[in-house]
Design a protein around this motif. Structure first.
Motif, PDB file in Angstrom:
ATOM      1  N   ARG A  54       0.855  -1.435   0.322  1.00  0.00           N
ATOM      2  CA  ARG A  54      -0.004  -0.293   0.381  1.00  0.00           C
ATOM      3  C   ARG A  54       0.883   0.954   0.533  1.00  0.00           C
ATOM      4  O   ARG A  54       0.533   2.069  -0.712  1.00  0.00           O
ATOM      5  N   ALA A  55       1.948   1.587   0.734  1.00  0.00           N
ATOM      6  CA  ALA A  55       2.568   2.131   1.203  1.00  0.00           C
ATOM      7  C   ALA A  55       3.196   2.511  -0.643  1.00  0.00           C
ATOM      8  O   ALA A  55       3.288   3.886  -0.859  1.00  0.00           O
ATOM      9  N   ALA A  56       3.792   2.260  -1.519  1.00  0.00           N
ATOM     10  CA  ALA A  56       4.472   2.462  -2.418  1.00  0.00           C
ATOM     11  C   ALA A  56       2.959   2.215  -3.795  1.00  0.00           C
ATOM     12  O   ALA A  56       3.320   2.437  -4.903  1.00  0.00           O
ATOM     13  N   SER A  57       2.360   2.015  -3.519  1.00  0.00           N
ATOM     14  CA  SER A  57       0.996   2.342  -4.325  1.00  0.00           C
ATOM     15  C   SER A  57       1.362   0.820  -5.593  1.00  0.00           C
ATOM     16  O   SER A  57       0.634   1.343  -6.516  1.00  0.00           O
ATOM     17  N   LYS A  58       1.313  -0.014  -4.833  1.00  0.00           N
ATOM     18  CA  LYS A  58       2.201  -0.920  -6.228  1.00  0.00           C
ATOM     19  C   LYS A  58       0.430  -2.674  -5.738  1.00  0.00           C
ATOM     20  O   LYS A  58       0.200  -2.679  -4.734  1.00  0.00           O
TER      21      LYS A  58
END
Length: 388
Positions: A54-58
């Motif tokens: 989620r932090a990397a929008s992956k």
């Protein structure tokens, strides 16, 4: 209503499962998941939902690669069951017969069955094991051999998250002659025969897996069974070749794990390849703990107001059993439903009465009692989709 008449699945009802997971992702309870549901060996649902990171929008992908956490204990058990199938050991074999030094400090009568059923009196965590040695199987077993049991082996159930299955793995390694690593034994004797091309223990990440790897991130940092920092640390170290924690540091994908679960549903064989006998699997998924409770959930009785919960363990798998108490395999599942669970994250089960196979791998670890309830909700949605 859309119905798969040949498989007896109501597709509209089954669609409630990914919808429920999507809602949990939107509410930031979890980051994402890959789910796979099959009936009679035919996949009826295989979806990637939410974020791998989620932090990397992956975004999550169907072939995302996850750290297994404790569902890998069932793979370790399968390696032990293979040795029982060959007549090399039995469920009643005392550990000291293979690892003589294990007899120290009152552990001499501990059996293979005790370890598989978490009745060996071993601790939840890994006390006395330096962090830099957690991934060294021989070093870990040396520390465990010197431990004093917390209870008389064979008399009570206390979940051993790390050390018990390390001892089982070392038994398999020694029975094998000590020339192959435990991860190498699994690769050649279980994973390759089952076509599990993305699953490994102790080999780190392949180059083609790096971009598909899902980081271990703990969502709940309040009271927990296991230290969140330890769980996240294992997730990072699992990518390093040579790091080998049999209780849960392997990598896998939902489809790979489906192949293992499906082989168990089919009595130990898949696509014409047999890894276990039907007889040993039947025994491994039969409740062998009577009315004993699992002290793992004592804290939930205090923190969540839960009732006492029977352990309902077979010498290889968790088993649904009966009764109305929280259960990760759902209350609508058949009593003989069996499978495994990973810390705050992963779950798989097989309902042999309804020919269902279910795999759930997730990003974003929950506190274990809330994860247990989440799995129950999802399992019941799957069961509600069966209409024959």
């Amino acid at each position: 209503m859309t119905t798969n008449h040949s498989l007896g699945i109501d597709a509209d009802r089954l669609a409630l499962l990914p919808a429920a997971i999507e809602a949990d992702v939107r509410s930031d309870r979890i980051d994402g998941a890959v789910i796979l549901v099959a009936r009679d060996g035919e996949i009826v649902l295989h979806e990637a939902i939410g974020f791998a990171d989620r932090a990397a929008s992956k975004p999550m992908q169907q072939d995302s690669v996850f750290v297994t956490m404790s569902i890998f204990k069932q793979m370790v058990a399968a390696a032990v069951l293979q040795r029982i199938d060959r007549g090399e050991i039995s469920f009643t074999t005392q550990v000291r017969e293979v690892i003589p030094e294990y007899a120290a400090n009152g552990k001499g009568a501990t059996t293979v069955g005790d370890l598989l059923l978490h009745k060996a009196g071993l601790p939840l965590g890994a006390p006395g094991i330096p962090p830099e040695l957690v991934g060294d199987l021989e070093a870990v077993v040396a520390v465990v051999c010197a431990m004093v049991p917390q209870a008389v082996p064979g008399t009570s159930i206390a979940y051993a998250a790390v050390v018990g299955h390390a001892v089982l793995a070392e038994m398999v390694r020694r029975l094998d002659g000590g020339h192959r690593s435990f991860g190498g034994i699994l690769k050649q004797d279980l994973m390759e025969p089952l076509g599990m091309t993305d699953t490994s223990l102790g080999f780190g990440l392949r180059e083609d897996q790096v971009d598909r790897a899902v980081p271990v991130v703990v969502k709940d940092h309040g009271p927990a069974l296991l230290d969140p920092h330890i769980l996240e640390g294992v997730g990072k170290k699992a990518a390093v070749p040579g790091f080998e924690v049999p209780s849960g540091s392997a990598y896998t994908t939902a489809y790979d794990w489906f192949r293992f679960a499906e082989a168990c549903r089919q009595g130990g064989q898949l696509d014409g390849v047999r890894i276990l006998s039907p007889a040993v699997l039947r025994f491994a998924r039969t409740i062998a703990t009577g009315d004993l409770t699992n002290s793992l959930w004592d804290y939930a009785q205090n923190m969540r107001g839960w009732p006492a919960i029977r352990a309902d363990l077979g010498p290889g798998f968790y088993v649904r059993g009966s009764g109305i108490t929280p259960h990760a395999f759902g209350l609508l599942s058949s009593p003989e439903t069996f499978g495994g669970l990973g810390a705050g994250s992963n779950c798989f089960w097989v309902d042999p009465a309804r020919q269902l196979t279910y795999v759930f791998l997730s990003a974003g670890l929950l506190e274990d009692s809330y994860s247990w309830e989440r799995h129950q909700r999802y399992a019941d949605l799957v069961q509600s989709s069966v209409i024959d």
